[in-house]
Design a protein around this motif. Structure first.
Motif, PDB file in Angstrom:
ATOM      1  N   GLY A  81       0.758  -1.236   0.000  1.00 42.55           N
ATOM      2  CA  GLY A  81       0.000   0.000   0.000  1.00 42.55           C
ATOM      3  C   GLY A  81       0.788   1.286   0.000  1.00 42.55           C
ATOM      4  O   GLY A  81       0.266   2.336   0.408  1.00 42.55           O
ATOM      5  N   GLU A  82       2.048   1.248  -0.460  1.00 41.60           N
ATOM      6  CA  GLU A  82       2.863   2.453  -0.505  1.00 41.60           C
ATOM      7  C   GLU A  82       3.323   2.736  -1.925  1.00 41.60           C
ATOM      8  O   GLU A  82       3.640   1.814  -2.686  1.00 41.60           O
ATOM      9  CB  GLU A  82       4.099   2.308   0.396  1.00 41.60           C
ATOM     10  CG  GLU A  82       3.777   2.209   1.878  1.00 41.60           C
ATOM     11  CD  GLU A  82       5.041   2.155   2.736  1.00 41.60           C
ATOM     12  OE1 GLU A  82       6.143   2.391   2.190  1.00 41.60           O
ATOM     13  OE2 GLU A  82       4.917   1.878   3.943  1.00 41.60           O
ATOM     14  N   GLN A  83       3.382   4.016  -2.267  1.00 45.04           N
ATOM     15  CA  GLN A  83       3.970   4.424  -3.523  1.00 45.04           C
ATOM     16  C   GLN A  83       5.494   4.345  -3.405  1.00 45.04           C
ATOM     17  O   GLN A  83       6.043   4.447  -2.307  1.00 45.04           O
ATOM     18  CB  GLN A  83       3.528   5.840  -3.889  1.00 45.04           C
ATOM     19  CG  GLN A  83       2.058   5.929  -4.273  1.00 45.04           C
ATOM     20  CD  GLN A  83       1.736   5.073  -5.489  1.00 45.04           C
ATOM     21  OE1 GLN A  83       2.320   5.239  -6.558  1.00 45.04           O
ATOM     22  NE2 GLN A  83       0.807   4.131  -5.324  1.00 45.04           N
ATOM     23  N   PRO A  84       6.219   4.148  -4.510  1.00 44.24           N
ATOM     24  CA  PRO A  84       7.675   3.955  -4.424  1.00 44.24           C
ATOM     25  C   PRO A  84       8.420   5.202  -3.957  1.00 44.24           C
ATOM     26  O   PRO A  84       8.237   6.291  -4.492  1.00 44.24           O
ATOM     27  CB  PRO A  84       8.062   3.586  -5.865  1.00 44.24           C
ATOM     28  CG  PRO A  84       6.948   4.130  -6.713  1.00 44.24           C
ATOM     29  CD  PRO A  84       5.715   4.031  -5.881  1.00 44.24           C
ATOM     30  N   ASP A  85       9.236   5.024  -2.937  1.00 42.65           N
ATOM     31  CA  ASP A  85      10.128   6.077  -2.460  1.00 42.65           C
ATOM     32  C   ASP A  85      11.328   6.170  -3.407  1.00 42.65           C
ATOM     33  O   ASP A  85      11.705   5.160  -4.030  1.00 42.65           O
ATOM     34  CB  ASP A  85      10.604   5.736  -1.042  1.00 42.65           C
ATOM     35  CG  ASP A  85      11.425   6.840  -0.406  1.00 42.65           C
ATOM     36  OD1 ASP A  85      10.817   7.686   0.263  1.00 42.65           O
ATOM     37  OD2 ASP A  85      12.661   6.864  -0.598  1.00 42.65           O
ATOM     38  N   PRO A  86      11.954   7.345  -3.539  1.00 40.55           N
ATOM     39  CA  PRO A  86      13.140   7.443  -4.391  1.00 40.55           C
ATOM     40  C   PRO A  86      14.265   6.475  -4.017  1.00 40.55           C
ATOM     41  O   PRO A  86      15.114   6.151  -4.856  1.00 40.55           O
ATOM     42  CB  PRO A  86      13.592   8.898  -4.199  1.00 40.55           C
ATOM     43  CG  PRO A  86      12.340   9.632  -3.862  1.00 40.55           C
ATOM     44  CD  PRO A  86      11.532   8.670  -3.043  1.00 40.55           C
ATOM     45  N   GLN A 133      11.149   0.960   2.904  1.00 39.54           N
ATOM     46  CA  GLN A 133      11.693   0.807   1.556  1.00 39.54           C
ATOM     47  C   GLN A 133      13.205   1.015   1.529  1.00 39.54           C
ATOM     48  O   GLN A 133      13.888   0.523   0.622  1.00 39.54           O
ATOM     49  CB  GLN A 133      10.997   1.770   0.599  1.00 39.54           C
ATOM     50  CG  GLN A 133       9.528   1.443   0.409  1.00 39.54           C
ATOM     51  CD  GLN A 133       8.877   2.355  -0.609  1.00 39.54           C
ATOM     52  OE1 GLN A 133       9.415   2.609  -1.685  1.00 39.54           O
ATOM     53  NE2 GLN A 133       7.692   2.848  -0.274  1.00 39.54           N
ATOM     54  N   ASP A 134      13.734   1.708   2.508  1.00 38.19           N
ATOM     55  CA  ASP A 134      15.177   1.823   2.715  1.00 38.19           C
ATOM     56  C   ASP A 134      15.401   2.046   4.195  1.00 38.19           C
ATOM     57  O   ASP A 134      14.593   2.719   4.870  1.00 38.19           O
ATOM     58  CB  ASP A 134      15.762   2.983   1.907  1.00 38.19           C
ATOM     59  CG  ASP A 134      17.279   3.036   2.005  1.00 38.19           C
ATOM     60  OD1 ASP A 134      17.948   2.416   1.161  1.00 38.19           O
ATOM     61  OD2 ASP A 134      17.797   3.676   2.934  1.00 38.19           O
ATOM     62  N   ILE A 135      16.476   1.498   4.712  1.00 33.06           N
ATOM     63  CA  ILE A 135      16.742   1.574   6.153  1.00 33.06           C
ATOM     64  C   ILE A 135      16.848   3.013   6.646  1.00 33.06           C
ATOM     65  O   ILE A 135      16.549   3.313   7.801  1.00 33.06           O
ATOM     66  CB  ILE A 135      18.008   0.762   6.508  1.00 33.06           C
ATOM     67  CG1 ILE A 135      18.105   0.546   8.026  1.00 33.06           C
ATOM     68  CG2 ILE A 135      19.253   1.411   5.928  1.00 33.06           C
ATOM     69  CD1 ILE A 135      19.182  -0.409   8.435  1.00 33.06           C
ATOM     70  N   LYS A 136      17.246   3.937   5.762  1.00 31.26           N
ATOM     71  CA  LYS A 136      17.341   5.350   6.163  1.00 31.26           C
ATOM     72  C   LYS A 136      15.986   5.889   6.606  1.00 31.26           C
ATOM     73  O   LYS A 136      15.906   6.797   7.450  1.00 31.26           O
ATOM     74  CB  LYS A 136      17.895   6.190   5.016  1.00 31.26           C
ATOM     75  CG  LYS A 136      19.303   5.851   4.588  1.00 31.26           C
ATOM     76  CD  LYS A 136      19.774   6.792   3.485  1.00 31.26           C
ATOM     77  CE  LYS A 136      21.165   6.435   2.975  1.00 31.26           C
ATOM     78  NZ  LYS A 136      21.171   5.146   2.251  1.00 31.26           N
ATOM     79  N   LEU A 137      14.912   5.355   6.043  1.00 31.47           N
ATOM     80  CA  LEU A 137      13.574   5.821   6.365  1.00 31.47           C
ATOM     81  C   LEU A 137      13.125   5.387   7.760  1.00 31.47           C
ATOM     82  O   LEU A 137      12.165   5.931   8.298  1.00 31.47           O
ATOM     83  CB  LEU A 137      12.579   5.310   5.324  1.00 31.47           C
ATOM     84  CG  LEU A 137      12.872   5.731   3.874  1.00 31.47           C
ATOM     85  CD1 LEU A 137      11.920   5.036   2.909  1.00 31.47           C
ATOM     86  CD2 LEU A 137      12.785   7.246   3.726  1.00 31.47           C
TER      87      LEU A 137
END
Length: 242
Positions: A81-86, A133-137
């Motif tokens: 349910g998420e749009q793709p993060d950069p 989507q990435d550990i930084k998030l």
């Protein structure tokens, strides 16, 4: 004695390659095959179904005794349910749909499932959880380096802490050194799953289902079986679950 058949779900190359006339082909790294063979299983590589998905998936799962979800690219964030993060990496929607179909069919038939890295993340998605989507998030206060490149994948670069009553505890003890080659992590764990191990910064490093039919690790034991015998015991144990 018949060896249990372990279906290994392959990846597909979607980019042009000068060595091949056809730039699309499917593959499984040989370390995955060797780990299952050494454990006493009969590996069967399952190519991604290109047509008649429902019928082929049913036939595949009927003929195997267990499912092995290997590593690979990111899963499509729209699955949770998420749009793709950069920061999202390469995805393969066809592979996602095939693996999810195999997974749900295997769950219906109560066949053991093991997921590694991407495989563990896909298990969490299939069971109703989601990912960073990435550990930084995740905004971890003191994050570890979870993508150890350019260090070789056969190096054990960080320590995980293993839960007392988990499936991994008898195999690896309360703590163990592992490798780390990923940039995505579990965000919300699915309600049917429980944590089996964490890294020092709190990242989920292993899971299991509450009904003890599904298991996953975030690290890559298949690359460590020659240098760390304990890693082969993960595959030995899994094949014995059949």
């Amino acid at each position: 004695m018949m060896r249990p058949i372990v279906g290994i779900l392959g990846a597909q190359m979607n980019h042009a390659d000068n060595q091949f006339i056809d730039s699309r082909f499917e593959y499984v790294q040989d370390v995955n095959i060797a780990a299952i063979e050494t454990a006493g299983g009969l590996p069967m590589i399952l190519p991604i179904a290109k047509m008649d998905l429902k019928d082929l998936v049913s036939e595949y799962v009927n003929r195997i005794d267990a499912v092995f979800l290997i590593g690979g690219e990111d899963s499509d964030s729209q699955l949770y349910g998420e749009q793709p993060d950069p920061l999202l990496g390469e995805i393969d929607q066809q592979r996602d749909l095939f693996e999810l179909a195999i997974y749900h069919q295997a769950r219906e038939q109560h066949k053991p499932i093991l997921g590694i890295c991407r495989g563990m993340q896909l298990i969490n998605i299939a069971e109703g959880g989601n990912l960073y989507q990435d550990i930084k998030l995740a905004r971890i206060d003191q994050p570890l380096k979870h993508d150890q490149q350019p260090t070789v994948v056969t190096a054990e670069t960080q320590q995980i802490k293993i839960q007392a009553n988990s499936w991994l505890r008898p195999l690896l003890g309360d703590k163990h050194q592992v490798n780390s080659v990923h940039h995505q992590i579990v965000h919300q764990l699915a309600p049917t799953l429980q944590v089996a191990a964490n890294s020092a910064d709190g990242v989920v490093e292993a899971i299991e289902s509450q009904d003890h039919e599904v298991y996953g690790v975030q690290f890559h034991p298949e690359w460590l079986t020659k240098t760390d015998p304990a890693m082969q015991t993960i595959f030995d144990w899994f094949v014995k679950q059949v």
